[in-house]
Design an enzyme around this catalytic site. Structure first.
Site, PDB file in Angstrom:
ATOM      1  N   ARG A  68     -11.303   7.589   3.689  1.00  0.00           N
ATOM      2  CA  ARG A  68     -11.088   6.542   2.693  1.00  0.00           C
ATOM      3  C   ARG A  68     -12.387   6.018   2.085  1.00  0.00           C
ATOM      4  NH1 ARG A  68      -5.775   6.264   3.889  1.00  0.00           N
ATOM      5  NH2 ARG A  68      -4.966   5.268   5.780  1.00  0.00           N
TER       6      ARG A  68
ATOM      7  N   SER B 295      -6.697  -4.089  14.312  1.00  0.00           N
ATOM      8  CA  SER B 295      -6.144  -3.439  15.498  1.00  0.00           C
ATOM      9  C   SER B 295      -7.199  -3.054  16.538  1.00  0.00           C
ATOM     10  CB  SER B 295      -5.347  -2.205  15.076  1.00  0.00           C
ATOM     11  OG  SER B 295      -6.158  -1.304  14.344  1.00  0.00           O
TER      12      SER B 295
ATOM     13  N   ARG C  43      -3.720   2.949  12.573  1.00  0.00           N
ATOM     14  CA  ARG C  43      -3.326   4.200  11.927  1.00  0.00           C
ATOM     15  C   ARG C  43      -2.454   5.051  12.825  1.00  0.00           C
ATOM     16  NH1 ARG C  43      -8.883   5.753   8.666  1.00  0.00           N
ATOM     17  NH2 ARG C  43      -8.917   3.835   7.429  1.00  0.00           N
TER      18      ARG C  43
ATOM     19  N   CYS D 249       0.857  -1.188   0.000  1.00  0.00           N
ATOM     20  CA  CYS D 249       0.000   0.000   0.000  1.00  0.00           C
ATOM     21  C   CYS D 249       0.888   1.230   0.000  1.00  0.00           C
ATOM     22  CB  CYS D 249      -0.945   0.017   1.199  1.00  0.00           C
ATOM     23  SG  CYS D 249      -2.414   1.031   0.864  1.00  0.00           S
TER      24      CYS D 249
ATOM     25  N   TYR E 273      -3.010  -9.976  15.619  1.00  0.00           N
ATOM     26  CA  TYR E 273      -1.944  -9.564  16.538  1.00  0.00           C
ATOM     27  C   TYR E 273      -1.872 -10.510  17.726  1.00  0.00           C
ATOM     28  CZ  TYR E 273      -2.573  -5.529  13.576  1.00  0.00           C
ATOM     29  OH  TYR E 273      -2.684  -4.717  12.462  1.00  0.00           O
TER      30      TYR E 273
ATOM     31  N   GLU F 283     -16.845  -7.400  -5.178  1.00  0.00           N
ATOM     32  CA  GLU F 283     -15.422  -7.084  -4.985  1.00  0.00           C
ATOM     33  C   GLU F 283     -14.569  -8.360  -5.032  1.00  0.00           C
ATOM     34  OE1 GLU F 283     -13.431  -4.651  -4.803  1.00  0.00           O
ATOM     35  OE2 GLU F 283     -14.516  -2.835  -4.262  1.00  0.00           O
TER      36      GLU F 283
ATOM     37  N   CYS G  41      -0.211   4.223   1.831  1.00  0.00           N
ATOM     38  CA  CYS G  41      -0.612   5.190   2.862  1.00  0.00           C
ATOM     39  C   CYS G  41       0.443   5.447   3.946  1.00  0.00           C
ATOM     40  CB  CYS G  41      -1.944   4.786   3.487  1.00  0.00           C
ATOM     41  SG  CYS G  41      -1.997   3.116   4.139  1.00  0.00           S
TER      42      CYS G  41
ATOM     43  N   LYS H 238     -11.955  -7.903   5.689  1.00  0.00           N
ATOM     44  CA  LYS H 238     -11.372  -7.081   6.745  1.00  0.00           C
ATOM     45  C   LYS H 238     -12.274  -5.910   7.077  1.00  0.00           C
ATOM     46  CE  LYS H 238      -7.427  -4.095   7.501  1.00  0.00           C
ATOM     47  NZ  LYS H 238      -6.381  -3.323   6.895  1.00  0.00           N
TER      48      LYS H 238
ATOM     49  N   CYS I  71      -4.086   5.837   0.325  1.00  0.00           N
ATOM     50  CA  CYS I  71      -3.595   4.568  -0.213  1.00  0.00           C
ATOM     51  C   CYS I  71      -3.298   4.664  -1.706  1.00  0.00           C
ATOM     52  CB  CYS I  71      -4.613   3.462   0.053  1.00  0.00           C
ATOM     53  SG  CYS I  71      -5.041   3.331   1.804  1.00  0.00           S
TER      54      CYS I  71
ATOM     55  N   LYS J 141     -12.544  -4.970   1.808  1.00  0.00           N
ATOM     56  CA  LYS J 141     -12.019  -4.149   2.898  1.00  0.00           C
ATOM     57  C   LYS J 141     -12.960  -2.984   3.146  1.00  0.00           C
ATOM     58  CE  LYS J 141      -7.933  -1.565   4.352  1.00  0.00           C
ATOM     59  NZ  LYS J 141      -6.543  -1.200   4.038  1.00  0.00           N
TER      60      LYS J 141
HETATM   61  C1  PBG Z   1      -3.352   0.277   5.069  1.00  0.00           C
HETATM   62  C2  PBG Z   1      -3.802  -0.730   6.064  1.00  0.00           C
HETATM   63  C3  PBG Z   1      -4.660  -0.519   7.137  1.00  0.00           C
HETATM   64  C4  PBG Z   1      -4.697  -1.713   7.828  1.00  0.00           C
HETATM   65  C5  PBG Z   1      -3.920  -2.620   7.151  1.00  0.00           C
HETATM   66  N1  PBG Z   1      -3.378  -1.994   6.037  1.00  0.00           N
HETATM   67  C6  PBG Z   1      -5.334   0.701   7.621  1.00  0.00           C
HETATM   68  C7  PBG Z   1      -6.212   1.470   6.738  1.00  0.00           C
HETATM   69  O1  PBG Z   1      -6.682   1.004   5.699  1.00  0.00           O
HETATM   70  O2  PBG Z   1      -6.427   2.632   7.088  1.00  0.00           O
HETATM   71  C8  PBG Z   1      -5.479  -1.922   9.093  1.00  0.00           C
HETATM   72  C9  PBG Z   1      -4.935  -2.948   9.991  1.00  0.00           C
HETATM   73  C10 PBG Z   1      -5.473  -2.916  11.375  1.00  0.00           C
HETATM   74  O3  PBG Z   1      -6.285  -2.035  11.765  1.00  0.00           O
HETATM   75  O4  PBG Z   1      -5.060  -3.784  12.125  1.00  0.00           O
HETATM   76  N2  PBG Z   1      -3.894   0.166   3.804  1.00  0.00           N
HETATM   77 ZN    ZN Z   2      -3.326   2.025   2.609  1.00  0.00          ZN
END
Ligand code: PBG
Ligand code: ZN
Length: 324
Positions: free
Chosen positions: A217, A274, A205, A120, A313, A233, A122, A248, A130, A195
């Site tokens: 986003r 997260s 983030r 990615c 995690y 998708e 970002c 996700k 992204c 996603k």
């Molecule tokens: C970035 C990305 C994100 C996560 C994984 N890759 C954050 C987002 O899309 O803002 C989130 C992972 C998590 O929250 O554990 N593209």
């Molecule tokens: Zn990203």
């Protein structure tokens, strides 16, 4: 069969019967451990919003990957925290970027674990998106080349699999084409296909310093209210050559995991993100829940919904529980 002919409790009466009746069983093979790589030496900085997780310099990444391997976890996913950000996210596809160096070192020191990289922009762009903006809009097609370049640079560093998480349309096809052209036809793509635009990414983030500096986003990530769109998708990414389809976040999207499982015959990954991790850690710390039990119950539910693999995690902590 109804009561009193049928008594559901009969088959729950003993530990052995309960073991025999168990439909879903977690194993360490289900887990993929996400890791945050940062420049420097001997750095292990706690991530405040994700207790138990760290920014790790490459020497510590190697140590943690060894620990994961020794616990029988088959794969890790590497995220990079770069020193420099710019408008085009150039450190995402730099030959000596943080992810590229981390991958090289890990494959060198721990060859017997699968190394997946998050693809990615970002974390690497100064605007935190992204993709690449044109005025205030994220320019889909202009972003594809940079994403493909990033994926190829990870493969060149030795990554075993790449995982695009940007949600631009057409990026799986573009990445597949570029990988093939460079001789990486055996490197699979795990697509973050489904996603959602989720507030559960908050702790990530702040950990990755990747929040968008303007807007949000919602023009590329999915509306949490939508489920039919998930199948579109996923189908699109299957057509473009994805090898694994990811959903996700996981916990608020168990219905989506289940329907994607039914509609798509590729392996399904789910990302226990997260915010899902942080909530359990916080409530456990307050003494309000038994964090270990809730962790195992959560991971079991994600597998029961239909996930073949879980990015979490909790991987090391859960593997310790499973390994006794
Ligand atoms: C970035 C990305 C994100 C996560 C994984 N890759 C954050 C987002 O899309 O803002 C989130 C992972 C998590 O929250 O554990 N593209
Ligand atoms: Zn990203």
């Amino acid at each position: 069969m109804f009561f009193p002919d049928y008594r559901a409790r009969r088959m729950r009466a003993s530990e052995t019967l309960r073991r025999m009746m168990q439909e879903t069983r977690l194993t360490t093979d289900d887990f993929i451990l996400p890791l945050f790589a940062i420049n420097g030496k001997d750095i292990k900085n706690p991530i405040e919003s994700m207790p138990g997780q760290f920014h790790l310099s490459i020497d510590h990444i190697v140590k943690t990957v060894k620990e994961a391997r020794d616990l029988n976890i088959p794969a890790v996913m590497i995220f990079g925290i770069p020193d420099k950000k710019d408008a085009l996210g150039t450190s995402a596809y730099a030959k000596n970027g943080i992810v590229q160096r981390a991958v090289k070192e890990v494959k060198n020191k721990v060859p017997d674990i699968t190394v997946i990289t998050d693809v990615c922009l970002c974390q690497y762009t100064d605007h935190g998106h992204c993709g690449i903006p044109d005025k205030k809009k994220i320019d889909n097609d202009a972003s594809l080349d940079l994403l493909a370049r990033t994926a190829v640079s990870h493969a060149e560093a030795g990554a075993d699999m790449v995982a695009p998480s940007d949600m631009m349309d057409g990026r799986v096809a573009e990445i597949r084409e570029e990988l093939d052209e460079k001789g990486f036809e055996d490197i699979p793509i795990m697509s973050y296909a489904v996603k959602y635009c989720s507030a559960y990414y908050g702790p990530f983030r702040s950990a990755a310093d990747s929040a968008p500096k303007f807007g949000d986003r919602r023009t590329y990530q999915m509306d949490p209210a939508n489920s039919r769109e998930a199948i579109r998708e996923a189908t699109m990414d299957v057509e473009e050559g994805a090898d694994i389809i990811m959903v996700k976040p996981a916990l608020s999207y168990l219905d989506i995991i289940s329907s994607v499982r039914q509609e798509i015959d590729l392996p399904i990954a789910a990302y226990n993100v997260s915010g899902e991790y942080a909530m359990i850690k916080a409530a456990d710390k307050m003494g309000w829940i038994d964090g270990t039990k809730v962790m195992m119950e959560t991971l079991t539910s994600i597998k029961r919904a239909g996930a073949d693999m879980i990015l979490t995690y909790f991987a090391i902590e859960a593997a310790k529980v499973l390994n006794g």
